[in-house]
Motif scaffolding. Structure first.
Motif, PDB file in Angstrom:
ATOM      1  N   GLY A 167     -13.969-109.073  12.475  1.00 10.23           N
ATOM      2  CA  GLY A 167     -14.459-110.158  13.320  1.00 10.23           C
ATOM      3  C   GLY A 167     -15.929-110.462  13.158  1.00 10.23           C
ATOM      4  O   GLY A 167     -16.479-111.276  13.910  1.00 10.23           O
ATOM      5  N   ALA A 168     -16.601-109.867  12.175  1.00  8.73           N
ATOM      6  CA  ALA A 168     -18.024-110.129  11.951  1.00  8.73           C
ATOM      7  C   ALA A 168     -18.241-111.559  11.476  1.00  8.73           C
ATOM      8  O   ALA A 168     -17.418-112.124  10.746  1.00  8.73           O
ATOM      9  CB  ALA A 168     -18.579-109.154  10.916  1.00  8.73           C
ATOM     10  N   ALA A 169     -19.356-112.159  11.884  1.00  9.78           N
ATOM     11  CA  ALA A 169     -19.726-113.500  11.418  1.00  9.78           C
ATOM     12  C   ALA A 169     -20.209-113.412   9.974  1.00  9.78           C
ATOM     13  O   ALA A 169     -20.603-112.350   9.491  1.00  9.78           O
ATOM     14  CB  ALA A 169     -20.816-114.086  12.310  1.00  9.78           C
ATOM     15  N   ILE A 170     -20.233-114.564   9.295  1.00  4.58           N
ATOM     16  CA  ILE A 170     -20.570-114.569   7.869  1.00  4.58           C
ATOM     17  C   ILE A 170     -21.990-114.079   7.615  1.00  4.58           C
ATOM     18  O   ILE A 170     -22.255-113.385   6.624  1.00  4.58           O
ATOM     19  CB  ILE A 170     -20.349-115.977   7.254  1.00  4.58           C
ATOM     20  N   ASP A 171     -22.939-114.375   8.507  1.00  3.36           N
ATOM     21  CA  ASP A 171     -24.303-113.900   8.286  1.00  3.36           C
ATOM     22  C   ASP A 171     -24.371-112.382   8.425  1.00  3.36           C
ATOM     23  O   ASP A 171     -25.138-111.717   7.699  1.00  3.36           O
ATOM     24  CB  ASP A 171     -25.291-114.588   9.234  1.00  3.36           C
ATOM     25  N   GLU A 172     -23.558-111.819   9.314  1.00  4.90           N
ATOM     26  CA  GLU A 172     -23.522-110.361   9.466  1.00  4.90           C
ATOM     27  C   GLU A 172     -22.881-109.708   8.242  1.00  4.90           C
ATOM     28  O   GLU A 172     -23.372-108.695   7.727  1.00  4.90           O
ATOM     29  CB  GLU A 172     -22.759-109.990  10.730  1.00  4.90           C
ATOM     30  N   MET A 173     -21.772-110.289   7.779  1.00  3.65           N
ATOM     31  CA  MET A 173     -21.142-109.767   6.571  1.00  3.65           C
ATOM     32  C   MET A 173     -22.124-109.734   5.405  1.00  3.65           C
ATOM     33  O   MET A 173     -22.269-108.732   4.701  1.00  3.65           O
ATOM     34  CB  MET A 173     -19.944-110.645   6.170  1.00  3.65           C
ATOM     35  N   ASN A 174     -22.811-110.862   5.209  1.00  2.00           N
ATOM     36  CA  ASN A 174     -23.680-110.966   4.041  1.00  2.00           C
ATOM     37  C   ASN A 174     -24.945-110.138   4.167  1.00  2.00           C
ATOM     38  O   ASN A 174     -25.520-109.710   3.162  1.00  2.00           O
ATOM     39  CB  ASN A 174     -23.987-112.430   3.745  1.00  2.00           C
ATOM     40  N   CYS A 175     -25.391-109.875   5.393  1.00  2.00           N
ATOM     41  CA  CYS A 175     -26.521-108.957   5.571  1.00  2.00           C
ATOM     42  C   CYS A 175     -26.163-107.580   5.019  1.00  2.00           C
ATOM     43  O   CYS A 175     -26.921-106.984   4.247  1.00  2.00           O
ATOM     44  CB  CYS A 175     -26.900-108.865   7.044  1.00  2.00           C
ATOM     45  N   LEU A 176     -25.003-107.080   5.389  1.00  2.14           N
ATOM     46  CA  LEU A 176     -24.594-105.762   4.909  1.00  2.14           C
ATOM     47  C   LEU A 176     -24.368-105.777   3.400  1.00  2.14           C
ATOM     48  O   LEU A 176     -24.774-104.848   2.689  1.00  2.14           O
ATOM     49  CB  LEU A 176     -23.323-105.327   5.639  1.00  2.14           C
ATOM     50  N   ARG A 177     -23.738-106.841   2.894  1.00  2.00           N
ATOM     51  CA  ARG A 177     -23.499-106.939   1.456  1.00  2.00           C
ATOM     52  C   ARG A 177     -24.806-106.919   0.656  1.00  2.00           C
ATOM     53  O   ARG A 177     -24.902-106.285  -0.386  1.00  2.00           O
ATOM     54  CB  ARG A 177     -22.735-108.234   1.146  1.00  2.00           C
ATOM     55  N   LYS A 178     -25.816-107.628   1.148  1.00  2.00           N
ATOM     56  CA  LYS A 178     -27.105-107.689   0.436  1.00  2.00           C
ATOM     57  C   LYS A 178     -27.712-106.309   0.245  1.00  2.00           C
ATOM     58  O   LYS A 178     -28.285-106.009  -0.800  1.00  2.00           O
ATOM     59  CB  LYS A 178     -28.098-108.555   1.227  1.00  2.00           C
ATOM     60  N   HIS A 179     -27.613-105.500   1.270  1.00  2.00           N
ATOM     61  CA  HIS A 179     -28.290-104.205   1.237  1.00  2.00           C
ATOM     62  C   HIS A 179     -27.483-103.131   0.516  1.00  2.00           C
ATOM     63  O   HIS A 179     -27.920-101.979   0.447  1.00  2.00           O
ATOM     64  CB  HIS A 179     -28.666-103.789   2.656  1.00  2.00           C
ATOM     65  N   LEU A 180     -26.351-103.535  -0.049  1.00  2.00           N
ATOM     66  CA  LEU A 180     -25.553-102.616  -0.869  1.00  2.00           C
ATOM     67  C   LEU A 180     -25.456-103.114  -2.309  1.00  2.00           C
ATOM     68  O   LEU A 180     -24.621-102.650  -3.073  1.00  2.00           O
ATOM     69  CB  LEU A 180     -24.141-102.475  -0.278  1.00  2.00           C
ATOM     70  N   SER A 181     -26.334-104.045  -2.693  1.00  2.00           N
ATOM     71  CA  SER A 181     -26.190-104.745  -3.966  1.00  2.00           C
ATOM     72  C   SER A 181     -27.427-104.634  -4.853  1.00  2.00           C
ATOM     73  O   SER A 181     -28.543-104.456  -4.375  1.00  2.00           O
ATOM     74  CB  SER A 181     -25.902-106.224  -3.682  1.00  2.00           C
ATOM     75  N   ARG A 182     -27.200-104.800  -6.160  1.00  2.00           N
ATOM     76  CA  ARG A 182     -28.302-104.883  -7.126  1.00  2.00           C
ATOM     77  C   ARG A 182     -28.646-106.328  -7.483  1.00  2.00           C
ATOM     78  O   ARG A 182     -29.583-106.559  -8.259  1.00  2.00           O
ATOM     79  CB  ARG A 182     -27.934-104.139  -8.419  1.00  2.00           C
ATOM     80  N   ILE A 183     -27.890-107.318  -6.946  1.00  2.00           N
ATOM     81  CA  ILE A 183     -28.100-108.704  -7.366  1.00  2.00           C
ATOM     82  C   ILE A 183     -28.346-109.659  -6.204  1.00  2.00           C
ATOM     83  O   ILE A 183     -28.961-110.701  -6.381  1.00  2.00           O
ATOM     84  CB  ILE A 183     -26.882-109.180  -8.209  1.00  2.00           C
ATOM     85  N   LYS A 184     -27.918-109.287  -5.007  1.00  2.00           N
ATOM     86  CA  LYS A 184     -28.021-110.181  -3.858  1.00  2.00           C
ATOM     87  C   LYS A 184     -29.370-110.028  -3.161  1.00  2.00           C
ATOM     88  O   LYS A 184     -30.172-109.181  -3.504  1.00  2.00           O
ATOM     89  CB  LYS A 184     -26.864-109.898  -2.886  1.00  2.00           C
ATOM     90  N   GLY A 185     -29.583-110.862  -2.140  1.00  2.00           N
ATOM     91  CA  GLY A 185     -30.803-110.765  -1.342  1.00  2.00           C
ATOM     92  C   GLY A 185     -32.074-111.008  -2.123  1.00  2.00           C
ATOM     93  O   GLY A 185     -33.106-110.391  -1.864  1.00  2.00           O
ATOM     94  N   GLY A 186     -32.030-111.931  -3.098  1.00  2.00           N
ATOM     95  CA  GLY A 186     -33.218-112.270  -3.889  1.00  2.00           C
ATOM     96  C   GLY A 186     -33.406-111.444  -5.139  1.00  2.00           C
ATOM     97  O   GLY A 186     -34.320-111.703  -5.924  1.00  2.00           O
ATOM     98  N   ARG A 187     -32.554-110.459  -5.359  1.00  2.00           N
ATOM     99  CA  ARG A 187     -32.741-109.576  -6.506  1.00  2.00           C
ATOM    100  C   ARG A 187     -32.549-110.294  -7.841  1.00  2.00           C
ATOM    101  O   ARG A 187     -33.140-109.906  -8.851  1.00  2.00           O
ATOM    102  CB  ARG A 187     -31.806-108.376  -6.409  1.00  2.00           C
ATOM    103  N   LEU A 188     -31.713-111.337  -7.876  1.00  2.00           N
ATOM    104  CA  LEU A 188     -31.506-112.076  -9.118  1.00  2.00           C
ATOM    105  C   LEU A 188     -32.779-112.806  -9.538  1.00  2.00           C
ATOM    106  O   LEU A 188     -33.148-112.827 -10.723  1.00  2.00           O
ATOM    107  CB  LEU A 188     -30.356-113.070  -8.950  1.00  2.00           C
ATOM    108  N   THR A 189     -33.491-113.400  -8.592  1.00  2.00           N
ATOM    109  CA  THR A 189     -34.753-114.066  -8.896  1.00  2.00           C
ATOM    110  C   THR A 189     -35.795-113.081  -9.415  1.00  2.00           C
ATOM    111  O   THR A 189     -36.521-113.358 -10.372  1.00  2.00           O
ATOM    112  CB  THR A 189     -35.283-114.799  -7.649  1.00  2.00           C
ATOM    113  N   VAL A 190     -35.869-111.912  -8.797  1.00  2.00           N
ATOM    114  CA  VAL A 190     -36.818-110.885  -9.243  1.00  2.00           C
ATOM    115  C   VAL A 190     -36.469-110.420 -10.654  1.00  2.00           C
ATOM    116  O   VAL A 190     -37.355-110.198 -11.494  1.00  2.00           O
ATOM    117  CB  VAL A 190     -36.848-109.710  -8.248  1.00  2.00           C
TER     118      VAL A 190
END
Length: 415
Positions: free
Chosen positions: A147-170
């Motif tokens: 039942g998590a909202a999409i922003d909550e889902m993606n917050c957790l996904r970002k912090h478990l990733s090597r590419i999300k949360g701005g990492r691709l730009t870096v």
């Protein structure tokens, strides 16, 4: 007065999808092609058609784009990789790694053109160092049913990733990064769309841990430990890579609703846009929409018929028993039908053409479907809306639309 609401409602859905056509939107936002090396990368349900539009303007390009299975389109130079959505698979993981390697070879004067749309978060799976694909799959499955909202889902996904949360730009820096984005999230925040692989992330690992705790997610030992490490933090927004980056929203849910409203007016029906960011439990939103429809029929407020109530936004489904088939749009509409006044018709569809994991875009509530209303509650309680609408003849099957501006709902109020 509309004699037959079904073709009218289907026409509104088609108009909404057409307004988000990447082939029309992409050329308006392409930068001047630089003299240096250009690579095109991206992920999402609209990304293949976005890639086609880029090559129509620039000719064959080097690059990799990830789309859901069945979502590939022919391109000249850009490689289209199919992967699993909404739970990631090895194909998406391998392609995400190749994207990181590709952009890491760029230098000053080069351009990374990123094509991002809804669904990209699951498709572009690159687990953080020390995590496995199985770890990411388990987290995704838990998020989809809690039942998590999409922003909550993606917050957790970002912090478990090597590419999300701005990492691709870096990873692409010092090359310039330009992102073309089609929004599928309430509020159109590029940092949330596909977990913002090219956008500076304002969230923290502390917030990600709080979300996991809020929904009582059973994290593996490896995931729980990783969220406590510095590696879980996304790049600092002050990183110089973000100063040279651009991000353009090229299609949004509001644009789709406005296109549907124009179509309704042309048919002599008054449109009322309730909002492009209606969230919450799908079944509960169905009850709310039915209540508004009842007020319109009974009191002429907030609009008198013939009229159509239009809305967008991503709802959630919290599974509480039952192992039925159906997505959030079908569930929302089934709940609506249970509570709607007689004579009111509606459509609820995902603009990407796939509602959940089935083959339908969504469903229709029209008189022939309403004739089965007595059976609806048992299907709703089993989260089995697909089976109900299949039996009643109310499924909407469009196939992949190659775009995605979130959910589309229209409720027709007769005059």
């Amino acid at each position: 007065m509309i004699a037959d609401p079904e073709p009218f409602l289907r026409g509104l859905f088609r108009a909404a999808v057409a307004a988000a056509d990447p082939g029309l939107a992409v050329p308006n936002f392409l930068p001047a092609k630089p003299a240096g090396r250009v690579v095109v990368v991206g992920a999402g349900k609209a990304s293949a058609k976005m890639a086609q539009a880029v090559e129509a303007a620039w000719g064959p390009c080097e690059g990799i784009v990830i789309v859901p299975y069945g979502g590939a389109l022919p391109t000249e130079g850009i490689e289209i990789v199919e992967a699993r959505h909404p739970v990631p698979d090895a194909a998406g993981e391998a392609a995400a790694g190749r994207i990181l390697n590709l952009v890491s070879g760029l230098g000053e004067g080069d351009l990374a053109l990123c094509l991002i749309s809804g669904g990209g978060s699951a498709l572009m799976a690159a687990p953080g160092e020390g995590l496995t694909l199985a770890d990411k799959q388990a987290v995704n499955k838990a998020l989809l049913s809690c039942g998590a909202a999409i922003d909550e889902m993606n917050c957790l996904r970002k912090h478990l990733s090597r590419i999300k949360g701005g990492r691709l730009t870096v990873a692409a820096w010092p090359a310039r990064t330009v992102t073309l984005t089609i929004s599928d999230v309430p509020g159109d925040d590029p940092a949330i769309i596909a977990s913002g692989p090219t956008v500076a992330d304002p969230t923290t690992a502390t917030e990600a841990r709080a979300i996991a705790a809020r929904y009582h997610l059973a994290l593996s030992d490896a995931v729980a430990a990783y969220l406590q490490t510095p590696a879980a933090e996304t790049p600092d927004p002050s990183h110089p890579a973000f100063a040279a980056a651009e991000c353009h929203l090229i299609a949004t849910p509001q644009m789709a609703l406005e296109a549907a409203a124009a179509t309704a007016r042309a048919e002599g029906v008054t449109p009322l846009i309730l909002g492009d960011a209606l969230e919450g439990e799908a079944a509960e939103l169905g009850i709310v929409l039915a209540g508004i429809a009842r007020a319109a029929v009974t009191h002429g407020h907030p609009v008198t018929g013939p009229a159509v109530l239009l809305s967008g936004g991503e709802t959630t489904v919290t599974v509480r028993g039952g192992a039925g088939r159906g997505g959030r749009n079908s569930e929302c509409l089934l709940s609506f039908g249970l509570h709607a006044p007689e004579g009111v018709s509606a459509i609820a569809c995902d603009t990407d053409g796939i509602d959940g994991s089935e083959d339908n875009a969504g469903a229709l509530w029209v008189p022939r479907v309403a004739a089965h209303k007595a059976e609806a509650r048992k299907y709703l309680e089993a989260h089995d809306a697909y089976s109900f609408f299949e039996k009643a003849g109310g499924l909407v099957v469009s196939g992949p639309t190659h775009t995605n501006v979130n959910d589309f709902r229209a409720v027709y109020i007769p005059g």
